[in-house]
Motif scaffolding. Structure first.
Motif, PDB file in Angstrom:
ATOM      1  N   VAL A   3       0.836  -1.206   0.000  1.00  0.00           N
ATOM      2  CA  VAL A   3       0.000   0.000   0.000  1.00  0.00           C
ATOM      3  C   VAL A   3       0.868   1.252   0.000  1.00  0.00           C
ATOM      4  CG1 VAL A   3      -1.690   1.323   1.334  1.00  0.00           C
ATOM      5  CG2 VAL A   3      -1.959  -1.156   1.073  1.00  0.00           C
ATOM      6  N   LYS A   4       1.922   1.269   0.842  1.00  0.00           N
ATOM      7  CA  LYS A   4       2.779   2.453   0.938  1.00  0.00           C
ATOM      8  C   LYS A   4       3.584   2.697  -0.332  1.00  0.00           C
ATOM      9  CE  LYS A   4       3.620   2.519   5.916  1.00  0.00           C
ATOM     10  NZ  LYS A   4       4.649   2.368   6.950  1.00  0.00           N
ATOM     11  N   GLU A   5       4.053   1.622  -0.974  1.00  0.00           N
ATOM     12  CA  GLU A   5       4.962   1.783  -2.108  1.00  0.00           C
ATOM     13  C   GLU A   5       4.269   1.667  -3.466  1.00  0.00           C
ATOM     14  OE1 GLU A   5       8.218  -0.890  -1.471  1.00  0.00           O
ATOM     15  OE2 GLU A   5       8.586  -0.099   0.540  1.00  0.00           O
ATOM     16  N   TRP A   6       2.958   1.615  -3.459  1.00  0.00           N
ATOM     17  CA  TRP A   6       2.204   1.526  -4.707  1.00  0.00           C
ATOM     18  C   TRP A   6       2.466   2.761  -5.570  1.00  0.00           C
ATOM     19  CZ3 TRP A   6      -0.340  -2.448  -6.729  1.00  0.00           C
ATOM     20  CH2 TRP A   6      -1.219  -2.213  -7.795  1.00  0.00           C
ATOM     21  N   ARG A   7       2.634   2.563  -6.860  1.00  0.00           N
ATOM     22  CA  ARG A   7       2.909   3.656  -7.809  1.00  0.00           C
ATOM     23  C   ARG A   7       4.113   4.493  -7.381  1.00  0.00           C
ATOM     24  NH1 ARG A   7      -2.376   6.812  -9.429  1.00  0.00           N
ATOM     25  NH2 ARG A   7      -0.878   7.650 -10.912  1.00  0.00           N
ATOM     26  N   TYR A   8       5.146   3.831  -6.924  1.00  0.00           N
ATOM     27  CA  TYR A   8       6.365   4.514  -6.482  1.00  0.00           C
ATOM     28  C   TYR A   8       7.028   5.197  -7.671  1.00  0.00           C
ATOM     29  CZ  TYR A   8      10.381   5.422  -3.546  1.00  0.00           C
ATOM     30  OH  TYR A   8      11.348   6.040  -2.808  1.00  0.00           O
ATOM     31  N   ARG A   9       7.407   6.448  -7.469  1.00  0.00           N
ATOM     32  CA  ARG A   9       8.004   7.218  -8.557  1.00  0.00           C
ATOM     33  C   ARG A   9       9.096   8.124  -7.996  1.00  0.00           C
ATOM     34  NH1 ARG A   9       5.865   9.242 -13.660  1.00  0.00           N
ATOM     35  NH2 ARG A   9       6.925  11.161 -14.227  1.00  0.00           N
ATOM     36  N   VAL A  10      10.251   8.110  -8.622  1.00  0.00           N
ATOM     37  CA  VAL A  10      11.341   8.999  -8.222  1.00  0.00           C
ATOM     38  C   VAL A  10      11.724   9.847  -9.428  1.00  0.00           C
ATOM     39  CG1 VAL A  10      13.087   7.214  -8.671  1.00  0.00           C
ATOM     40  CG2 VAL A  10      13.655   9.149  -7.201  1.00  0.00           C
ATOM     41  N   GLU A  11      11.864  11.165  -9.197  1.00  0.00           N
ATOM     42  CA  GLU A  11      12.192  12.104 -10.268  1.00  0.00           C
ATOM     43  C   GLU A  11      13.339  13.005  -9.826  1.00  0.00           C
ATOM     44  OE1 GLU A  11       8.439  13.779 -12.366  1.00  0.00           O
ATOM     45  OE2 GLU A  11       7.908  13.489 -10.259  1.00  0.00           O
ATOM     46  N   ALA A  12      14.189  13.350 -10.758  1.00  0.00           N
ATOM     47  CA  ALA A  12      15.255  14.312 -10.491  1.00  0.00           C
ATOM     48  C   ALA A  12      14.729  15.708 -10.763  1.00  0.00           C
ATOM     49  CB  ALA A  12      16.461  14.021 -11.365  1.00  0.00           C
ATOM     50  N   THR A  13      14.876  16.607  -9.779  1.00  0.00           N
ATOM     51  CA  THR A  13      14.483  18.000  -9.959  1.00  0.00           C
ATOM     52  C   THR A  13      15.669  18.889  -9.621  1.00  0.00           C
ATOM     53  OG1 THR A  13      13.754  18.379  -7.678  1.00  0.00           O
ATOM     54  CG2 THR A  13      12.149  17.375  -9.186  1.00  0.00           C
ATOM     55  N   ASP A  14      15.514  20.190  -9.840  1.00  0.00           N
ATOM     56  CA  ASP A  14      16.586  21.122  -9.481  1.00  0.00           C
ATOM     57  C   ASP A  14      16.842  21.153  -7.986  1.00  0.00           C
ATOM     58  OD1 ASP A  14      16.819  21.767 -12.133  1.00  0.00           O
ATOM     59  OD2 ASP A  14      15.569  23.564 -12.006  1.00  0.00           O
ATOM     60  N   HIS A  15      15.826  20.801  -7.195  1.00  0.00           N
ATOM     61  CA  HIS A  15      15.946  20.868  -5.739  1.00  0.00           C
ATOM     62  C   HIS A  15      16.378  19.553  -5.108  1.00  0.00           C
ATOM     63  CE1 HIS A  15      14.130  24.795  -6.009  1.00  0.00           C
ATOM     64  NE2 HIS A  15      13.117  24.283  -6.691  1.00  0.00           N
ATOM     65  N   GLY A  16      16.400  18.470  -5.876  1.00  0.00           N
ATOM     66  CA  GLY A  16      16.784  17.172  -5.341  1.00  0.00           C
ATOM     67  C   GLY A  16      15.939  16.059  -5.925  1.00  0.00           C
ATOM     68  N   LEU A  17      15.812  14.973  -5.153  1.00  0.00           N
ATOM     69  CA  LEU A  17      15.016  13.832  -5.593  1.00  0.00           C
ATOM     70  C   LEU A  17      13.587  13.987  -5.088  1.00  0.00           C
ATOM     71  CD1 LEU A  17      17.428  10.823  -4.913  1.00  0.00           C
ATOM     72  CD2 LEU A  17      17.076  12.068  -7.054  1.00  0.00           C
ATOM     73  N   ARG A  18      12.631  14.020  -6.018  1.00  0.00           N
ATOM     74  CA  ARG A  18      11.221  14.077  -5.635  1.00  0.00           C
ATOM     75  C   ARG A  18      10.668  12.656  -5.691  1.00  0.00           C
ATOM     76  NH1 ARG A  18       8.276  17.352  -9.464  1.00  0.00           N
ATOM     77  NH2 ARG A  18       8.931  19.171  -8.270  1.00  0.00           N
ATOM     78  N   ILE A  19      10.119  12.207  -4.565  1.00  0.00           N
ATOM     79  CA  ILE A  19       9.615  10.844  -4.448  1.00  0.00           C
ATOM     80  C   ILE A  19       8.139  10.898  -4.113  1.00  0.00           C
ATOM     81  CG2 ILE A  19       9.782   8.693  -3.133  1.00  0.00           C
ATOM     82  CD1 ILE A  19      12.789   9.418  -2.745  1.00  0.00           C
ATOM     83  N   SER A  20       7.344  10.154  -4.864  1.00  0.00           N
ATOM     84  CA  SER A  20       5.912  10.065  -4.578  1.00  0.00           C
ATOM     85  C   SER A  20       5.508   8.595  -4.567  1.00  0.00           C
ATOM     86  CB  SER A  20       5.097  10.855  -5.612  1.00  0.00           C
ATOM     87  OG  SER A  20       5.338  10.369  -6.913  1.00  0.00           O
ATOM     88  N   HIS A  21       4.548   8.263  -3.709  1.00  0.00           N
ATOM     89  CA  HIS A  21       4.108   6.879  -3.587  1.00  0.00           C
ATOM     90  C   HIS A  21       2.807   6.827  -2.801  1.00  0.00           C
ATOM     91  CE1 HIS A  21       5.502   6.955   0.608  1.00  0.00           C
ATOM     92  NE2 HIS A  21       6.510   7.645   0.127  1.00  0.00           N
ATOM     93  N   GLU A  67      10.223   0.685  10.947  1.00  0.00           N
ATOM     94  CA  GLU A  67      11.271  -0.201  10.464  1.00  0.00           C
ATOM     95  C   GLU A  67      11.151  -0.478   8.969  1.00  0.00           C
ATOM     96  OE1 GLU A  67       7.813  -2.575  11.916  1.00  0.00           O
ATOM     97  OE2 GLU A  67       9.024  -1.001  12.778  1.00  0.00           O
ATOM     98  N   LYS A  68       9.982  -0.242   8.400  1.00  0.00           N
ATOM     99  CA  LYS A  68       9.798  -0.375   6.956  1.00  0.00           C
ATOM    100  C   LYS A  68       9.518   0.989   6.338  1.00  0.00           C
ATOM    101  CE  LYS A  68       7.815  -4.982   7.416  1.00  0.00           C
ATOM    102  NZ  LYS A  68       6.609  -5.801   7.243  1.00  0.00           N
ATOM    103  N   GLY A  69      10.029   2.029   6.970  1.00  0.00           N
ATOM    104  CA  GLY A  69       9.716   3.400   6.563  1.00  0.00           C
ATOM    105  C   GLY A  69      10.064   3.681   5.122  1.00  0.00           C
ATOM    106  N   THR A  70       9.357   4.636   4.561  1.00  0.00           N
ATOM    107  CA  THR A  70       9.578   4.967   3.157  1.00  0.00           C
ATOM    108  C   THR A  70      10.247   6.319   2.975  1.00  0.00           C
ATOM    109  OG1 THR A  70       7.323   5.807   3.080  1.00  0.00           O
ATOM    110  CG2 THR A  70       7.665   3.565   2.295  1.00  0.00           C
ATOM    111  N   ASN A  71      10.480   7.092   4.040  1.00  0.00           N
ATOM    112  CA  ASN A  71      11.112   8.386   3.807  1.00  0.00           C
ATOM    113  C   ASN A  71      12.625   8.261   3.644  1.00  0.00           C
ATOM    114  OD1 ASN A  71      11.336   7.761   6.534  1.00  0.00           O
ATOM    115  ND2 ASN A  71      11.379   9.890   7.162  1.00  0.00           N
ATOM    116  N   ASP A  72      13.192   7.063   3.815  1.00  0.00           N
ATOM    117  CA  ASP A  72      14.595   6.844   3.485  1.00  0.00           C
ATOM    118  C   ASP A  72      14.735   5.971   2.238  1.00  0.00           C
ATOM    119  OD1 ASP A  72      13.986   4.299   4.337  1.00  0.00           O
ATOM    120  OD2 ASP A  72      15.239   4.358   6.118  1.00  0.00           O
ATOM    121  N   LEU A  73      13.630   5.738   1.562  1.00  0.00           N
ATOM    122  CA  LEU A  73      13.607   4.875   0.386  1.00  0.00           C
ATOM    123  C   LEU A  73      13.795   5.714  -0.871  1.00  0.00           C
ATOM    124  CD1 LEU A  73      13.143   1.885  -0.341  1.00  0.00           C
ATOM    125  CD2 LEU A  73      10.725   2.429  -0.597  1.00  0.00           C
ATOM    126  N   ALA A  74      14.839   5.398  -1.646  1.00  0.00           N
ATOM    127  CA  ALA A  74      15.092   6.136  -2.886  1.00  0.00           C
ATOM    128  C   ALA A  74      14.625   5.376  -4.119  1.00  0.00           C
ATOM    129  CB  ALA A  74      16.582   6.447  -3.013  1.00  0.00           C
TER     130      ALA A  74
END
Length: 196
Positions: A3-21, A67-74
């Protein structure tokens, strides 16, 4: 996790890595590149036949939600090339494929009998790295400038086998860099060269 990682997407932006899920709740965050101190590339046993990897990062000022957190997931799951693309977005000059991996001494088999051949370490001008595991694989990569302290350790069994270990202390996070059961000369060289 699904549920947390469904449609996981990582994008490079000028400000850093934008992660949505997220499946039911969409979560979006941006992590500045200069706050990322290290990477962990893991390949659990079930994903190895498919060549898939998971990428987590240690981020200054943040800790896992759990322990399965997603804010450290790239990268939730992806190929090796996709994992390297994430690494190169943060550290463009780092090339793990060019790393000269060093094995641990043969006498370290008493500690690492199940995975001695894959338990390796490497250093270059910008990063320090270790890799280990036999069923599941793990590679930890740290920028030299991000290490906060260095610990050289030699326990009684290490002394008897003429081995030593070095640990680079980092900010709290999933990345841990331990050079375990090395030849003492290699361990001292790492401890001496790392600060420079």
């Amino acid at each position: 996790r699904l549920v947390k990682e469904w449609r996981y997407r990582v994008e490079a932006t000028d400000h850093g890595l934008r992660i949505s899920h997220g499946m039911t709740d969409l979560s979006t965050s941006t992590t500045p590149r200069d706050r990322i101190h290290g990477f962990t590339f893991s390949q659990p046993l079930l994903t190895r036949p498919f060549g898939l990897w998971r990428v987590r990062v240690s981020v200054l000022g943040e800790q896992s939600l759990d322990e399965k957190g997603t804010n450290d997931l790239a990268l939730a799951i992806g190929t090796w090339d996709q994992a390297m693309a994430v690494l190169h977005e943060v550290w463009p000059t780092v090339r793990l494929e060019n790393m000269a991996w060093q094995p641990v001494p043969r006498r370290a088999r008493w500690f690492l009998w199940w995975a001695r051949t894959y338990h390796q370490w490497g250093l270059d001008e910008s990063i320090a790295a270790t890799r280990r595991g036999i069923l599941g694989r793990r590679i930890d990569v740290v920028d030299h400038a991000r290490a906060q302290s260095i610990t050289l350790h030699q326990g009684p069994l290490d002394r008897r086998l003429d081995l030593a270990s070095v640990r680079l202390d980092m900010i709290p996070g999933p990345v841990t860099l331990d050079f375990r059961h090395l030849d003492p000369e290699d361990a001292r060289r790492i401890a001496d060269e790392q600060p420079r």
